[in-house]
Motif scaffolding. Structure first.
Motif, PDB file in Angstrom:
ATOM      1  N   VAL A   1      -5.463  -6.232  -2.464  1.00  0.00           N
ATOM      2  CA  VAL A   1      -4.954  -5.063  -3.257  1.00  0.00           C
ATOM      3  C   VAL A   1      -5.533  -4.781  -4.344  1.00  0.00           C
ATOM      4  O   VAL A   1      -5.799  -3.534  -4.667  1.00  0.00           O
ATOM      5  CB  VAL A   1      -3.342  -5.146  -3.278  1.00  0.00           C
ATOM      6  CG1 VAL A   1      -2.748  -4.252  -4.367  1.00  0.00           C
ATOM      7  CG2 VAL A   1      -2.473  -4.964  -2.030  1.00  0.00           C
ATOM      8  N   SER A   2      -5.702  -5.770  -5.392  1.00  0.00           N
ATOM      9  CA  SER A   2      -6.421  -5.763  -6.569  1.00  0.00           C
ATOM     10  C   SER A   2      -7.947  -5.469  -6.421  1.00  0.00           C
ATOM     11  O   SER A   2      -8.190  -4.454  -6.927  1.00  0.00           O
ATOM     12  CB  SER A   2      -6.417  -7.089  -7.124  1.00  0.00           C
ATOM     13  OG  SER A   2      -7.203  -7.131  -8.290  1.00  0.00           O
TER      14      SER A   2
ATOM     15  N   HIS B   1      -1.795  -0.833  -4.804  1.00  0.00           N
ATOM     16  CA  HIS B   1      -3.441  -0.617  -5.031  1.00  0.00           C
ATOM     17  C   HIS B   1      -4.085   0.477  -5.707  1.00  0.00           C
ATOM     18  O   HIS B   1      -4.502   0.138  -6.819  1.00  0.00           O
ATOM     19  CB  HIS B   1      -3.785  -0.699  -3.600  1.00  0.00           C
ATOM     20  CG  HIS B   1      -3.699   0.503  -2.675  1.00  0.00           C
ATOM     21  ND1 HIS B   1      -2.504   1.349  -2.852  1.00  0.00           N
ATOM     22  CD2 HIS B   1      -4.387   1.088  -1.609  1.00  0.00           C
ATOM     23  CE1 HIS B   1      -2.623   2.351  -1.978  1.00  0.00           C
ATOM     24  NE2 HIS B   1      -3.702   1.975  -1.008  1.00  0.00           N
ATOM     25  N   THR B   2      -3.827   1.669  -5.257  1.00  0.00           N
ATOM     26  CA  THR B   2      -4.644   2.854  -6.061  1.00  0.00           C
ATOM     27  C   THR B   2      -3.797   3.884  -6.587  1.00  0.00           C
ATOM     28  O   THR B   2      -4.568   4.979  -6.665  1.00  0.00           O
ATOM     29  CB  THR B   2      -5.532   3.170  -5.204  1.00  0.00           C
ATOM     30  OG1 THR B   2      -5.257   3.637  -3.861  1.00  0.00           O
ATOM     31  CG2 THR B   2      -6.883   1.945  -4.715  1.00  0.00           C
TER      32      THR B   2
ATOM     33  N   ALA C   1       0.829  -1.381   0.004  1.00  0.00           N
ATOM     34  CA  ALA C   1       0.109   0.037  -0.159  1.00  0.00           C
ATOM     35  C   ALA C   1       0.791   1.353  -0.053  1.00  0.00           C
ATOM     36  O   ALA C   1       0.444   2.390  -0.452  1.00  0.00           O
ATOM     37  CB  ALA C   1      -0.829  -0.012   1.219  1.00  0.00           C
TER      38      ALA C   1
ATOM     39  N   TYR D   1      -2.087   1.686   6.008  1.00  0.00           N
ATOM     40  CA  TYR D   1      -2.680   0.190   5.896  1.00  0.00           C
ATOM     41  C   TYR D   1      -3.007   0.195   7.476  1.00  0.00           C
ATOM     42  O   TYR D   1      -1.898   0.452   8.341  1.00  0.00           O
ATOM     43  CB  TYR D   1      -1.746  -0.578   5.464  1.00  0.00           C
ATOM     44  CG  TYR D   1      -2.228  -1.973   5.918  1.00  0.00           C
ATOM     45  CD1 TYR D   1      -3.572  -2.600   5.510  1.00  0.00           C
ATOM     46  CD2 TYR D   1      -1.595  -2.679   6.689  1.00  0.00           C
ATOM     47  CE1 TYR D   1      -3.966  -3.904   5.742  1.00  0.00           C
ATOM     48  CE2 TYR D   1      -2.279  -4.173   7.210  1.00  0.00           C
ATOM     49  CZ  TYR D   1      -3.211  -4.525   6.757  1.00  0.00           C
ATOM     50  OH  TYR D   1      -3.681  -5.565   7.001  1.00  0.00           O
TER      51      TYR D   1
ATOM     52  N   PHE E   1       2.422  -3.532  -8.586  1.00  0.00           N
ATOM     53  CA  PHE E   1       1.717  -4.592  -8.299  1.00  0.00           C
ATOM     54  C   PHE E   1       2.221  -6.013  -8.539  1.00  0.00           C
ATOM     55  O   PHE E   1       2.562  -7.146  -7.901  1.00  0.00           O
ATOM     56  CB  PHE E   1       0.502  -4.562  -9.021  1.00  0.00           C
ATOM     57  CG  PHE E   1      -0.576  -5.584  -8.822  1.00  0.00           C
ATOM     58  CD1 PHE E   1      -1.343  -5.580  -7.651  1.00  0.00           C
ATOM     59  CD2 PHE E   1      -0.538  -6.802  -9.733  1.00  0.00           C
ATOM     60  CE1 PHE E   1      -2.192  -6.833  -7.572  1.00  0.00           C
ATOM     61  CE2 PHE E   1      -1.361  -7.861  -9.542  1.00  0.00           C
ATOM     62  CZ  PHE E   1      -2.360  -7.742  -8.270  1.00  0.00           C
TER      63      PHE E   1
ATOM     64  N   LEU F   1      -9.542  -0.777   2.503  1.00  0.00           N
ATOM     65  CA  LEU F   1      -9.557  -1.923   1.577  1.00  0.00           C
ATOM     66  C   LEU F   1     -10.780  -2.462   1.347  1.00  0.00           C
ATOM     67  O   LEU F   1     -11.608  -2.554   2.179  1.00  0.00           O
ATOM     68  CB  LEU F   1      -8.376  -3.034   2.317  1.00  0.00           C
ATOM     69  CG  LEU F   1      -7.036  -2.830   2.422  1.00  0.00           C
ATOM     70  CD1 LEU F   1      -6.258  -3.978   2.798  1.00  0.00           C
ATOM     71  CD2 LEU F   1      -6.409  -2.319   1.110  1.00  0.00           C
TER      72      LEU F   1
ATOM     73  N   SER G   1     -11.379  -7.054   5.142  1.00  0.00           N
ATOM     74  CA  SER G   1     -11.547  -5.889   4.457  1.00  0.00           C
ATOM     75  C   SER G   1     -12.647  -4.985   5.000  1.00  0.00           C
ATOM     76  O   SER G   1     -13.416  -5.164   5.536  1.00  0.00           O
ATOM     77  CB  SER G   1     -11.802  -5.954   2.807  1.00  0.00           C
ATOM     78  OG  SER G   1     -10.812  -6.797   2.026  1.00  0.00           O
TER      79      SER G   1
ATOM     80  N   SER H   1      -9.216  -3.463  -4.132  1.00  0.00           N
ATOM     81  CA  SER H   1      -9.327  -2.134  -3.694  1.00  0.00           C
ATOM     82  C   SER H   1      -9.090  -1.206  -4.610  1.00  0.00           C
ATOM     83  O   SER H   1      -9.501  -0.206  -5.059  1.00  0.00           O
ATOM     84  CB  SER H   1      -8.107  -1.801  -2.365  1.00  0.00           C
ATOM     85  OG  SER H   1      -8.688  -2.569  -1.386  1.00  0.00           O
ATOM     86  N   HIS H   2      -8.301  -1.567  -5.659  1.00  0.00           N
ATOM     87  CA  HIS H   2      -7.857  -0.806  -7.099  1.00  0.00           C
ATOM     88  C   HIS H   2      -9.070  -0.980  -8.039  1.00  0.00           C
ATOM     89  O   HIS H   2      -9.583   0.145  -8.577  1.00  0.00           O
ATOM     90  CB  HIS H   2      -6.832  -1.511  -7.707  1.00  0.00           C
ATOM     91  CG  HIS H   2      -6.480  -1.013  -9.054  1.00  0.00           C
ATOM     92  ND1 HIS H   2      -6.209   0.258  -9.721  1.00  0.00           N
ATOM     93  CD2 HIS H   2      -6.948  -1.881 -10.451  1.00  0.00           C
ATOM     94  CE1 HIS H   2      -6.140   0.307 -11.020  1.00  0.00           C
ATOM     95  NE2 HIS H   2      -6.690  -0.918 -11.427  1.00  0.00           N
TER      96      HIS H   2
END
Length: 546
Positions: free
Chosen positions: A145-146, A112-113, A107, A174, A131, A186, A229, A148-149
């Motif tokens: 992570v995916s 993630h984003t 993060a 995080y 990533f 997340l 999450s 959240s993106h």
């Protein structure tokens, strides 16, 4: 025998049997610098501004400490605590601290984003490379992570919910605890149910309106990944049809939402990441998008996670090639290093071809997802993402096995990472649509979206004129697309995917790589297993890039 004599004998035995002809630990190196195809793609697709940060990530994930955490997170698996010691229901999952360290670092690096937080040309390319570097060494954490993106564009369906959640998703902090008032978040998602699986329209979970904005959900979800999450996108039936909801784990007043974790899945791989079965019982949710349009609302999240399946599979292939190349360069047999023996060189070269092709298409797709994408690029990615998800992810398990065999018995043990990788690769092919689901999606896109077909064909056409085998394959594809039906869908999607990979390598890879890929995947002398390369392939040149 006295104790001191036993100890003395152990020392003697160790000295008499020194460890020889074993590869040293593959640690404390820069995984980004070592991955030439990834570095070249980052520069090619306008993300050269991210090189310094990617170098830092490469050194982090290549460190002995990170690799130790990756192993530990998979050995010390998540544990469900449904109740506290007084018998109160808490529905928490405990992760080893190694997992928290890994996801915190991912993060912080923007895995993630970051592409949403700082959009610019190449933003999705930089995020994809970040990533991939993390997922190369520890793939389980990549699931939340995916998601959240991918949740960010889906949340755009509600201005109010986006204002509440997107700033927290864009945070690089995080906090693994459940609680109100967190600065970061997340996201997960819960779509499938035991009676329907991929057929989400067969879902039975119900949602009833409960005053201002709130809905109450009752039902179950057969797969809910990353249940710790902070919120989830959930599909449920309403009077208006299947709808999408945001379901938080913790409500605004700090109370726990009803989120009953029945058990954790005992999975083949992906062991560091908890996947669960959950029950809703008047669980609070908030409608996202129009009632009855839930599939359309969540589809953007699905498309983004499908891209991440490609990224994750490509990352796994890179790990497999890197570990195999390291071993054969340090191990000798029959008087020569393994890498100098033609049969082994051919296997490693073939594995490297597959990995480079997967990396090339992964980063090409990432660039097409940037904010500056033209209409043609958007049309291209609609078809190309599904096509690549089908093929790259399906190639992952066999690729991992062949790399594992390069290490021989060592590869089959849990002391080396390729056994774990072998178990990991199938999940990317299954998650977000297994083979038939994806193939049928491609077939529907071909029938309903001529702009996507035209954009994909235009991409392939740019590589014509260099290889007769490629041109002939493209000609056959044009006829196959026109005649496609359900019985030929899988064959067609595979042919589309290999054509896209070949076109990218022809245009951008060194001639040794492009020529070998076309000959090995499209030519008349192509083999059926790794290492069966046509004659005159420059295996040494390919292996040098690995």
């Amino acid at each position: 025998m006295p104790t001191h004599n036993v100890a003395k004998q152990a020392v003697v035995n160790q000295a008499a049997d020194p460890v020889l002809n074993q590869a040293p630990p593959r640690v404390d190196l820069d995984e980004f610098a070592a991955n030439l195809p990834l570095r070249e793609a980052v520069e090619r697709y306008d993300a050269d501004w991210a090189l310094s940060g990617l170098g830092a990530v490469g050194r982090l994930v290549g460190s002995a400490g990170f690799q130790a955490d990756a192993e530990r997170a998979n050995v010390r698996e998540p544990q469900l605590r449904a109740f506290d010691r007084w018998g109160a229901r808490i529905d928490e999952v405990d992760y080893d601290e190694s997992y928290h360290r890994i996801i915190r670092q991912a993060a912080a690096a923007g895995a993630h984003t970051s592409a949403w937080a700082e959009p610019r040309p190449g933003a999705n390319v930089a995020r994809a490379a970040t990533f991939m570097l993390f997922a190369q060494v520890e793939p389980g954490h990549a699931c939340p992570v995916s998601m959240s993106h991918a949740a960010v564009p889906a949340l755009a369906a509600s201005q109010e919910l986006a204002a509440e959640w997107v700033p927290r998703l864009l945070s690089r902090e995080y906090d693994g605890r459940l609680g109100a008032g967190k600065a970061s978040a997340l996201f997960g998602m819960a779509m499938t149910e035991k009676q329907g699986g991929s057929d989400v329209r067969a879902n039975t979970t119900r949602a009833l309106a409960d005053g201002d904005r709130r809905w109450l959900l009752t039902g179950h979800k057969w797969f809910c990944s990353a249940p710790m999450s902070d919120a989830f996108l959930v599909l449920a039936q309403t009077a208006g049809g299947l709808s999408c909801f945001v379901v938080p784990r913790v409500l605004e007043d700090g109370a726990r939402n009803v989120f009953l974790i029945q058990r954790l899945k005992d999975k083949l791989g992906n062991r560091s990441n908890a996947s669960s079965e959950i029950e809703f019982a008047d669980t609070v949710g908030y409608l996202l998008g129009e009632e009855g349009r839930g599939v359309r609302t969540i589809l953007e999240m699905v498309n983004r996670t499908r891209l991440d399946c490609v990224l994750g599979s490509a990352a796994g292939m890179r790990q497999a090639v890197a570990e195999a190349a390291w071993h054969v360069r340090h191990r000798a047999a029959f008087g020569r290093r393994l890498v100098e023996q033609p049969a082994m060189t051919a296997v490693l070269a073939d594995l490297a071809l597959e990995s480079e092709a997967a990396t090339a298409v992964a980063l090409r797709l990432a660039r097409a997802h940037d904010d500056d994408a033209t209409e043609a690029e958007v049309a291209f990615r609609r078809l190309a993402t599904a096509v690549s998800k089908y093929w790259v992810c399906k190639r992952g398990p066999g690729h991992a096995y062949e790399a594992m065999e390069c290490l021989g018995g060592n590869g089959y043990t849990e002391a080396f990472p390729l056994a774990r990788r072998y178990r990991e690769q199938p999940v990317m092919a299954i998650w977000e649509g297994s083979g038939n689901v994806i193939a049928l999606d491609v077939l529907r896109a071909i029938g309903r979206d001529p702009a996507s077909v035209a954009a994909f064909d235009a991409e392939l056409a740019t590589a014509r004129g260099t290889h007769a085998a490629y041109d002939a394959h493209h000609d056959r594809l044009r006829s196959a697309v026109a005649d496609a039906d359900e019985s030929s869908a899988r064959t067609l999607v595979a042919a589309l995917a290999v054509a896209l990979q070949a076109s990218l390598l022809i245009r951008y890879a060194p001639p040794a790589v492009a020529d070998a890929f076309v000959a090995a995947r499209l030519g008349p002398d192509r083999g059926s297993l790794y290492g069966e390369l046509p004659a005159r392939v420059d295996t040494a040149g390919i292996v040098a890039r690995a």
